[in-house]
Each structure stands twice: as C-alpha cells, then as structure tokens.
Design an enzyme around this catalytic site. Sequence first.
Site, PDB file in Angstrom:
ATOM      1  CG  ASP A 188      -2.310   0.607   0.816  1.00  0.00           C
ATOM      2  OD1 ASP A 188      -2.298   1.787   0.413  1.00  0.00           O
ATOM      3  OD2 ASP A 188      -3.342  -0.066   0.902  1.00  0.00           O
ATOM      4  CG  HIS A 259      -4.396   1.969  -2.176  1.00  0.00           C
ATOM      5  ND1 HIS A 259      -4.458   2.619  -0.971  1.00  0.00           N
ATOM      6  CD2 HIS A 259      -5.662   1.946  -2.649  1.00  0.00           C
ATOM      7  CE1 HIS A 259      -5.717   2.970  -0.713  1.00  0.00           C
ATOM      8  NE2 HIS A 259      -6.465   2.576  -1.724  1.00  0.00           N
ATOM      9  CD  GLU A 326     -10.101   3.671  -1.206  1.00  0.00           C
ATOM     10  OE1 GLU A 326     -10.974   4.174  -0.488  1.00  0.00           O
ATOM     11  OE2 GLU A 326      -9.059   3.152  -0.724  1.00  0.00           O
TER      12      GLU A 326
HETATM   13  C1  ACM Z   1     -10.924  -0.677   0.254  1.00  0.00           C
HETATM   14  O1  ACM Z   1     -11.463  -0.601   1.369  1.00  0.00           O
HETATM   15  N1  ACM Z   1     -10.278   0.358  -0.251  1.00  0.00           N
HETATM   16  C2  ACM Z   1     -10.980  -1.881  -0.532  1.00  0.00           C
END
Ligand code: ACM
Length: 552
Positions: A188, A259, A326
Amino acid sequence: MTDLETVHRTGLVPAPLSRDLDGDGTPRRTVRLGAQTALAAAPGTEDTARWLRATLGAAFGLPLPPGSADAPDTLALALDPALPAEGYRLDADARWGVRLTGGGPAGVFWAAQTLRQLLGPDAFRRAPLGPDRAARLPEQTIEDAPRFGWRGLMLDVARHFLPKDGVLRYLDLLAAHKLNVLHLHLTDDQGWRIEIRRYPELTATGAWRRRSRLGHRHSPLWDPRPHGGYYTQDDLREIVAYAAERQITVVPEIDIPGHSQAAIAAYPELGNTDVVDTASLEVWDTWGVSPHVLAPTDTTLRFYETVLTEVLALFPSRFVHLGGDECPKEQWRASPTAQGRIAALGLDGEDGLQSWFLRHFDRWLADRGRRLIGWDEILEGGLAEGAAVSSWRGYAGGIAAAKAGHDVVMCPEQHVYLDHRQHAAPDEPVPIGYVRTLEDVYRFEPVPPELTDDQAAHVLGTQANAWTEAMDGQQRLDYQVFPRLAAFAEVAWSHLPAPAARDYQDFTSRMADHYARLDALGVGYRPPGGPLPWQKRPGILGRPFDGAPPNV
Ligand code: ACM
C-alpha cells in the site's frame, strides 16, 4: 452441575448443521481420551493427525500413538467421498472412541476443530493443567458442512506490519473458526511487505516509513517512531505451508495501480514522472488515498510482471488479488504520457486506463493458470474476462458482477469492515466508521435478495476485512477482530436463516463457551461490557461515521 452436564452443554461456534446429543434415548456416556488412546489416520488425513498430536497432545499430554481404526479407545480419522469435500461426521461413542470422517482432507480437519471445541477450553491451551483435567466429551453425533467455500479474513499488513508470528497465530485463529481464506494485503502507500528478489529497494526503502499518523488522518498526533517490516520469501513459504496444513488458502494482494506510493518511493520511475518529482517521494506517513499512482507505461507493466512472477512462485492460490481500488485520476489527467496512452489505445478516458491496467494483468494471470480478483472498482471501465470481484463499497458491485456472470466475494464495508467501531460509546479505542456490533455482524447476509439462484451461485463466499490504519499492533487487532470474527464465521459456515429470523440469543449463549476458548488462546477480544481500561486509547482521534463516507 456435573462435569458431564457441563461438557454436554458445550456450545459450538460456528453452529453445525445437525447435532444429536440424545441418541436413541439411552443415557449418554462420557468418552475419554487418555494415555492409551490411539490415533488411526487413514490415507489423506495425515495433516489432521499431525495437528491433533501437536494441539490436543500438548493441551492434555496425550501421546496419541498410531493405532488401528477398529480397536477400542481410538481416535479414528477417515475419508468418505459421499460427504461434501469440506463436510464431516463426528461420532463419539464410549465403546470405541471418536471417529472423524470427512468428505476430503479439509472435512477431517474441520471435524478436528469441532472435537477441540467439544473438549472444552482446556483444549485451547498449550500445556496440560493437571491430571484431573482429562480430555472428555459426551457421546454424540454431529453432521456438518459449510454454506460457503470462501470464508475469509483480510489482514492489512501494509498500514501496520504484523510480524510473521502474528500471522501464524491468526492462521490458528482462522482454523479454530473454520475459516479457510487469509487475504494478505501486502502492499500500500504506507508500506511494501513482500521481499521481491529482483527489486530489493521495494523492501529496503518501501518497507519503512519515518513516522505514522496516530489516529484518524485528521488527528494532529504523530507516532514519531519509524515503522515497518516485511516478510522474506522464506517467511511467506512458511506462512503458506502453515496455512495449507490448516486447509487455509493465502490469497496475496499486490495493489495496482493506486495505493502504490511505497513502490514509487522505492522505484521513482514507476510514478508519473512527467507530473511530479517522484524522486523525492517517501513512503507515506499518513492515512487516506495517496494521489501518487502508477504510470501507465511499459516500464511499469514489465516491473509488475516480474514482481508477480515471484508472487506466483510463492503463493499457489488460484486467485491473486490485484487491488484496483481507489485510484485517483488527477495525475493521469495531467500526464502527457498517460493521455498519449489513452489516445493511442482509444481508451475511454482515465477509467479506461485503469481498466486497461487490470485487463493486462488479468490476461497475464490467466496465461499462467491463475485468476484475478480485485476490489469492485475494477468494474469501472469494464471488467476483465474471468476476473472476480471483492464487493466492498456495499452490495452493488457484487450484484452487478454476479449478474454479468463474474464470481464475487461479498465484503461490504457497511457490514464486515472490522476496523469500524463495535459500539457507540465514546471509550471505544480510536473509533472510526460505522457502529457495527456483534449482533450486526451476526445478522449480515452475504447473498442479497436481488440475485436469482443462478446468479447467487457466483457468490463464492464472504470475508471480513481488517484494515489497520488505527490498529498498530496485535492487541488492537485482536480487539477489533474479536469477538466479531466468531459471528462472521457462523455467517460464513452455518446455514443460518434470513437475518431477522436468526436466533441471536442462542448465539450469545454459545458465545459464553466461546469466550472461555478465546481466553485460553489469549485473544484480546472486546468484552461484552466494553473495553477494559488498558484497551482504551483516550485522546487519540478517530472519526465516527457522520454522514460522510467513513473511509479513514
Ligand atoms: C478498500 O477498502 N479500499 C478496498
């Protein structure tokens, strides 16, 4: 109450399909496992035999020498292909002992988990408490099989690293709850946690951050200690093997194209260098969604193909999770390189570019006999053929995917995000997100009514997700995950009625026995009465759900 009555009432979690404690009306007797009890393991049941010797052997000081299935005083393990692969039958009879019969090796292992629960909390300790604390259970027959094939927990080891011992401990905890998937969120913005031989900077640089935000991302507090860590490839081989012995599949997640700040901090050429100076980028020290996403270049594709080649060699899992969630599009909008790629490939804007990224790796995985799974954003811009979806922003993504014939794992944040607080009281530690109580999780239904039976067959199962921005170690993790994971396990395993018809009182009465097991295991769960003084984190800002999206 006699000892026998005490064990007679032992509540199982998750609840089995059927349990016959009454037999044909004759008084039930006690079955004892003692120093003379032999262990007879038919071919295919060796892993469970090893686990029983290691676990019950240690808890009760039982040698469990090898023996023959037809001799008395025997714990006999066998396969019966007429049973479902993960199904089992448990027969306990004072005349001959205990028989655990599984449809496959997994069924035998889940039967052993049930046996351990029937033997009481002492069975969850690592050394015998004394000669008067014998291993015994009442005569009974149990028949059982799971509702879903994917019964998972996602551990975010990127935001806060969980050292290897902690992962092995969680595998034991999953096994005790008949859960069979550990989804490891390995990368991440805040850290890269898997050794990649070809790219040592991913861990030399990407596994470490200078400091960490303490609490929610709007908190003014910092933990000034550097944080990090990673699993070596041998650590991961050990984790995968330990999981396999417990019938658990480890699904690795390498999150792309968002991420990814830790990877870009390690290898700046992975970022959008025509938009930002990625050479000065560090591993992120706060929470949220970083704008620094992967550049859609051939360099990036080749880099991640190399990374994934090493990932595939470590993880035999059919599914490989590539995140896809995201991914902010600002840098791609500003990047001539990204815009050039969109134009050259005739893609539908930045969403199309994200889809192009995922489709590339979907094909790449399929060519190697694997399947891609990703968060439900991978639906935007078109879902790659054969890809499966982790439906997290509610049910909608999962419903759309199942209707389109894609497989789905249901993990909606409104129900099974275990980082979210479990009570409305102000003394919950670092309270974030929705209030989701033990009862709320117990009433979670993975299959939405919108799906026909054929579409519902695409729901492979369900998983609970433990994101760790606000969980900086094992104690905080235990507190958020337990006892709710016990309720979740029953949702995933047991054949419960519709949510409103579920007997929560019955579940809580069985939980009384289950808390004793968790105590014996040393799990730092949230007690029913609220946090113990040392479980509180006064002064550390959380962010209760207040109408805005609860994302930390
Ligand atoms: C997530 O909670 N971004 C998968």
